[in-house]
Design an enzyme around this catalytic site. Sequence first.
Site, mmCIF file in Angstrom:
data_model
loop_
_atom_site.group_PDB
_atom_site.id
_atom_site.type_symbol
_atom_site.label_atom_id
_atom_site.label_comp_id
_atom_site.label_asym_id
_atom_site.label_seq_id
_atom_site.Cartn_x
_atom_site.Cartn_y
_atom_site.Cartn_z
ATOM 1 N N HIS A 1 0.752 -1.105 0.197
ATOM 2 C CA HIS A 1 0.055 -0.100 -0.137
ATOM 3 C C HIS A 1 0.821 1.039 0.133
ATOM 4 C CE1 HIS A 1 -3.588 -2.353 1.656
ATOM 5 N NE2 HIS A 1 -3.603 -2.388 0.398
ATOM 6 N N ASP B 1 -4.156 -6.560 -7.928
ATOM 7 C CA ASP B 1 -4.386 -7.652 -6.693
ATOM 8 C C ASP B 1 -5.136 -8.797 -7.669
ATOM 9 O OD1 ASP B 1 -3.258 -5.662 -5.015
ATOM 10 O OD2 ASP B 1 -5.130 -4.837 -4.392
ATOM 11 N N ASP C 1 -10.835 -6.530 -3.000
ATOM 12 C CA ASP C 1 -10.041 -7.023 -3.554
ATOM 13 C C ASP C 1 -8.887 -7.684 -2.721
ATOM 14 O OD1 ASP C 1 -11.471 -6.458 -6.063
ATOM 15 O OD2 ASP C 1 -10.253 -4.754 -6.331
ATOM 16 N N HIS D 1 -10.316 -0.457 -2.530
ATOM 17 C CA HIS D 1 -10.273 -1.704 -3.092
ATOM 18 C C HIS D 1 -10.340 -2.979 -2.155
ATOM 19 C CE1 HIS D 1 -6.199 -0.956 -2.983
ATOM 20 N NE2 HIS D 1 -5.746 -2.101 -3.124
ATOM 21 N N ARG E 1 -7.758 -14.365 0.899
ATOM 22 C CA ARG E 1 -8.435 -15.524 1.070
ATOM 23 C C ARG E 1 -7.900 -16.652 -0.011
ATOM 24 N NH1 ARG E 1 -12.508 -17.730 -2.075
ATOM 25 N NH2 ARG E 1 -12.641 -15.899 -3.344
ATOM 26 N N ASP F 1 -1.486 -1.369 4.795
ATOM 27 C CA ASP F 1 -1.573 -0.354 5.712
ATOM 28 C C ASP F 1 -2.755 -0.566 6.515
ATOM 29 O OD1 ASP F 1 -1.826 1.983 6.952
ATOM 30 O OD2 ASP F 1 -1.649 3.073 5.498
ATOM 31 N N GLY G 1 -2.763 -1.963 -7.873
ATOM 32 C CA GLY G 1 -3.740 -2.365 -6.991
ATOM 33 C C GLY G 1 -5.238 -2.212 -7.399
#
Length: 142
Positions: free
Chosen positions: A8, A60, A90, A87, A96, A80, A55
């Site tokens: 980030h 991502d 995402d 997002h 996951r 962060d 991202g």
Amino acid sequence: MKIALIAHDKKKKDMVHFVAAYKPIFAKHELYATGTTGGLIIENTGLSVHRFQSGPLGGDQEIGALIAKNKMDMVIFFRDPLTAQPHEPDISALIRLCDVYNIPLATNMGTAEILVHGLQRGDLNWRTIIHERQQKETPGAQ
């Protein structure tokens, strides 16, 4: 090994310093990164990095697609936690997917350091076995 590097905005400087500190280890592997992070790593370390979109523009998700195809071996994602990300869904999906496909994931420098030392020792060579097994099960797969 194929390693994804994501950071980030407020963590990009940390990522660049981290990769520079472990440059000899990272130089032995294929590096992938989201847009700006990848550019900063290339500029500051001279390492070769395959860059995706940033991202928020889908980077991502591009990395997530490789994870879902078992074509990514490790993700280092300096998040962060104190700044809201537009997002965020995402980001959650990417994390996951790492859990679903057993991809080693570090979301902070402390854990990343452990993973990099493990990478250097060969602790992650089990990923090579998975790739070999996958190639036997799917002729022509890479």
